[in-house]
Design a protein around this motif. Structure first.
Motif, PDB file in Angstrom:
ATOM      1  N   ALA A  82       9.869  11.792 -12.999  1.00 29.72           N
ATOM      2  CA  ALA A  82       8.588  11.683 -12.295  1.00 29.72           C
ATOM      3  C   ALA A  82       7.678  10.664 -12.972  1.00 29.72           C
ATOM      4  N   LEU A  83       7.732  10.594 -14.298  1.00 29.64           N
ATOM      5  CA  LEU A  83       6.935   9.595 -15.016  1.00 29.64           C
ATOM      6  C   LEU A  83       7.430   8.184 -14.704  1.00 29.64           C
ATOM      7  N   VAL A  84       8.746   8.006 -14.663  1.00 30.60           N
ATOM      8  CA  VAL A  84       9.307   6.692 -14.308  1.00 30.60           C
ATOM      9  C   VAL A  84       8.904   6.317 -12.885  1.00 30.60           C
ATOM     10  N   ALA A  85       8.930   7.296 -11.985  1.00 28.36           N
ATOM     11  CA  ALA A  85       8.500   7.030 -10.608  1.00 28.36           C
ATOM     12  C   ALA A  85       7.038   6.627 -10.556  1.00 28.36           C
ATOM     13  N   THR A  86       6.215   7.260 -11.392  1.00 30.80           N
ATOM     14  CA  THR A  86       4.791   6.914 -11.420  1.00 30.80           C
ATOM     15  C   THR A  86       4.568   5.501 -11.939  1.00 30.80           C
ATOM     16  N   VAL A  87       5.278   5.142 -13.001  1.00 34.39           N
ATOM     17  CA  VAL A  87       5.050   3.851 -13.649  1.00 34.39           C
ATOM     18  C   VAL A  87       5.701   2.697 -12.874  1.00 34.39           C
ATOM     19  N   CYS A  88       6.918   2.916 -12.408  1.00 31.94           N
ATOM     20  CA  CYS A  88       7.693   1.814 -11.815  1.00 31.94           C
ATOM     21  C   CYS A  88       7.722   1.843 -10.288  1.00 31.94           C
ATOM     22  N   SER A  89       8.083   2.992  -9.717  1.00 37.29           N
ATOM     23  CA  SER A  89       8.325   3.047  -8.273  1.00 37.29           C
ATOM     24  C   SER A  89       7.058   2.820  -7.461  1.00 37.29           C
ATOM     25  N   LEU A  90       5.956   3.465  -7.847  1.00 34.71           N
ATOM     26  CA  LEU A  90       4.729   3.336  -7.062  1.00 34.71           C
ATOM     27  C   LEU A  90       4.250   1.892  -6.998  1.00 34.71           C
ATOM     28  N   ARG A  91       4.348   1.177  -8.112  1.00 35.36           N
ATOM     29  CA  ARG A  91       3.925  -0.222  -8.120  1.00 35.36           C
ATOM     30  C   ARG A  91       4.805  -1.060  -7.198  1.00 35.36           C
ATOM     31  N   ARG A  92       6.118  -0.842  -7.231  1.00 35.14           N
ATOM     32  CA  ARG A  92       7.029  -1.600  -6.372  1.00 35.14           C
ATOM     33  C   ARG A  92       6.833  -1.247  -4.900  1.00 35.14           C
ATOM     34  N   ILE A  93       6.555   0.014  -4.612  1.00 33.94           N
ATOM     35  CA  ILE A  93       6.335   0.421  -3.221  1.00 33.94           C
ATOM     36  C   ILE A  93       5.071  -0.240  -2.677  1.00 33.94           C
ATOM     37  N   ARG A  94       4.009  -0.291  -3.499  1.00 32.82           N
ATOM     38  CA  ARG A  94       2.775  -0.946  -3.058  1.00 32.82           C
ATOM     39  C   ARG A  94       3.012  -2.429  -2.796  1.00 32.82           C
ATOM     40  N   ARG A  95       3.757  -3.095  -3.688  1.00 32.10           N
ATOM     41  CA  ARG A  95       4.055  -4.519  -3.483  1.00 32.10           C
ATOM     42  C   ARG A  95       4.916  -4.736  -2.247  1.00 32.10           C
ATOM     43  N   LEU A  96       5.855  -3.838  -2.010  1.00 36.48           N
ATOM     44  CA  LEU A  96       6.706  -3.945  -0.829  1.00 36.48           C
ATOM     45  C   LEU A  96       5.898  -3.764   0.449  1.00 36.48           C
ATOM     46  N   ARG A  97       4.959  -2.831   0.427  1.00 37.72           N
ATOM     47  CA  ARG A  97       4.112  -2.615   1.612  1.00 37.72           C
ATOM     48  C   ARG A  97       3.215  -3.825   1.857  1.00 37.72           C
ATOM     49  N   ALA A  98       2.708  -4.410   0.780  1.00 30.19           N
ATOM     50  CA  ALA A  98       1.884  -5.622   0.942  1.00 30.19           C
ATOM     51  C   ALA A  98       2.727  -6.776   1.473  1.00 30.19           C
ATOM     52  N   GLY A  99       3.975  -6.901   1.012  1.00 27.19           N
ATOM     53  CA  GLY A  99       4.845  -7.960   1.514  1.00 27.19           C
ATOM     54  C   GLY A  99       5.164  -7.783   2.979  1.00 27.19           C
ATOM     55  N   ALA A 100       5.403  -6.546   3.395  1.00 25.72           N
ATOM     56  CA  ALA A 100       5.651  -6.303   4.816  1.00 25.72           C
ATOM     57  C   ALA A 100       4.373  -6.501   5.634  1.00 25.72           C
ATOM     58  N   GLY A 101       3.205  -6.213   5.023  1.00 24.07           N
ATOM     59  CA  GLY A 101       1.939  -6.407   5.725  1.00 24.07           C
ATOM     60  C   GLY A 101       1.604  -7.863   5.956  1.00 24.07           C
ATOM     61  N   ALA A 102       2.255  -8.771   5.218  1.00 23.47           N
ATOM     62  CA  ALA A 102       2.017 -10.194   5.435  1.00 23.47           C
ATOM     63  C   ALA A 102       2.489 -10.641   6.810  1.00 23.47           C
ATOM     64  N   PHE A 103       3.360  -9.833   7.424  1.00 20.62           N
ATOM     65  CA  PHE A 103       3.864 -10.169   8.756  1.00 20.62           C
ATOM     66  C   PHE A 103       3.134  -9.396   9.843  1.00 20.62           C
ATOM     67  N   ALA A 104       1.918  -8.904   9.530  1.00 17.93           N
ATOM     68  CA  ALA A 104       1.178  -8.083  10.488  1.00 17.93           C
ATOM     69  C   ALA A 104       0.838  -8.848  11.756  1.00 17.93           C
ATOM     70  N   SER A 105       0.650 -10.186  11.658  1.00 19.79           N
ATOM     71  CA  SER A 105       0.318 -10.973  12.843  1.00 19.79           C
ATOM     72  C   SER A 105       1.525 -11.141  13.759  1.00 19.79           C
ATOM     73  N   ALA A 106       2.726 -10.922  13.220  1.00 16.54           N
ATOM     74  CA  ALA A 106       3.938 -10.999  14.031  1.00 16.54           C
ATOM     75  C   ALA A 106       4.787  -9.767  13.727  1.00 16.54           C
ATOM     76  N   PRO A 107       4.394  -8.594  14.245  1.00 12.75           N
ATOM     77  CA  PRO A 107       5.039  -7.346  13.849  1.00 12.75           C
ATOM     78  C   PRO A 107       6.497  -7.236  14.268  1.00 12.75           C
ATOM     79  N   ALA A 108       6.922  -8.020  15.266  1.00  3.01           N
ATOM     80  CA  ALA A 108       8.306  -7.931  15.716  1.00  3.01           C
ATOM     81  C   ALA A 108       9.244  -8.802  14.889  1.00  3.01           C
ATOM     82  N   THR A 109       8.703  -9.440  13.858  1.00  6.26           N
ATOM     83  CA  THR A 109       9.522 -10.318  13.026  1.00  6.26           C
ATOM     84  C   THR A 109      10.603  -9.514  12.309  1.00  6.26           C
ATOM     85  N   PRO A 110      11.838 -10.002  12.327  1.00  6.00           N
ATOM     86  CA  PRO A 110      12.875  -9.315  11.555  1.00  6.00           C
ATOM     87  C   PRO A 110      12.533  -9.335  10.063  1.00  6.00           C
TER      88      PRO A 110
END
Length: 199
Positions: A82-110
């Motif tokens: 759980a500590l590893v998930a807090t330190v590593c996973s949460l940060r990567r999940i936030r970055r992944l969500r931000a990367g996917a959000g970069a395509f918000a203007s074209a949501p159907a983009t593969p």
């Protein structure tokens, strides 16, 4: 026992749900779905961390054999993942969500292979799934079966758990490398023009 199981079941369910959602991220082909699922995963992971920390903190603050104390003792094995998930996973999940959000203007983009490779990174799903796996002994103990009481059961149980963690890690590493290879740009053609062959 029942009250201890009542405390542990929601925690195990949240970590299991987070592990299942994380495992399905690299299979998503649409950026809108990837952003939505990473949002769900972020909420599940934060909830799992908060619940685990609350039970472990409650066990430290209270003295005695209350259900919270017994639940906290059972969750000791899950504290590390759980500590590893807090330190590593949460940060990567936030970055992944931000990367996917970069395509918000074209949501159907593969979803590009780079984002899918980031979603398949072992530090995204592995800590969540290992934490879910680490809650199983606590659930078994809360149900009335103590795995540590019989040495003939403890050894095989530890071996099976270690093999499962190893198998999950190898699977994540292979899947990540496959997506990472696809995300690599094509090698540029050689600038040297083909000349006549001299013998």
């Amino acid at each position: 026992m029942e009250s201890q199981l009542t405390i542990l079941l929601p925690i195990a369910a949240v970590w299991l749900a987070a592990g299942v959602v994380a495992d399905g991220l690299p299979r998503l082909h649409n950026t809108r779905m990837l952003r939505r699922r990473t949002g769900w995963l972020l909420v599940l992971a934060l909830t799992g961390v908060a619940l685990t920390a609350a039970v472990l903190g409650g066990g430290l603050l209270s003295a005695g054999t209350t259900p919270v104390d017994r639940a906290a003792a059972g969750l000791t094995l899950a504290a590390g993942p759980a500590l590893v998930a807090t330190v590593c996973s949460l940060r990567r999940i936030r970055r992944l969500r931000a990367g996917a959000g970069a395509f918000a203007s074209a949501p159907a983009t593969p979803a590009p292979h780079g984002l899918r490779a980031a979603a398949a990174h072992p530090l995204v799903g592995l800590p969540l799934q290992v934490t879910a796996l680490a809650t199983v002994p606590a659930l078994i103990a809360a149900a009335g079966t103590d795995l540590g009481a019989d040495p003939s059961v403890t050894g095989p149980a530890i071996t099976i758990g270690a093999l499962m963690v190893l198998a999950i890690g190898v699977r994540h590493a292979l899947r990540h490398s496959r997506f990472a290879e696809r995300a690599q740009p094509a090698a540029p053609p050689s600038a040297r023009t083909a000349g006549p062959l001299h013998v």
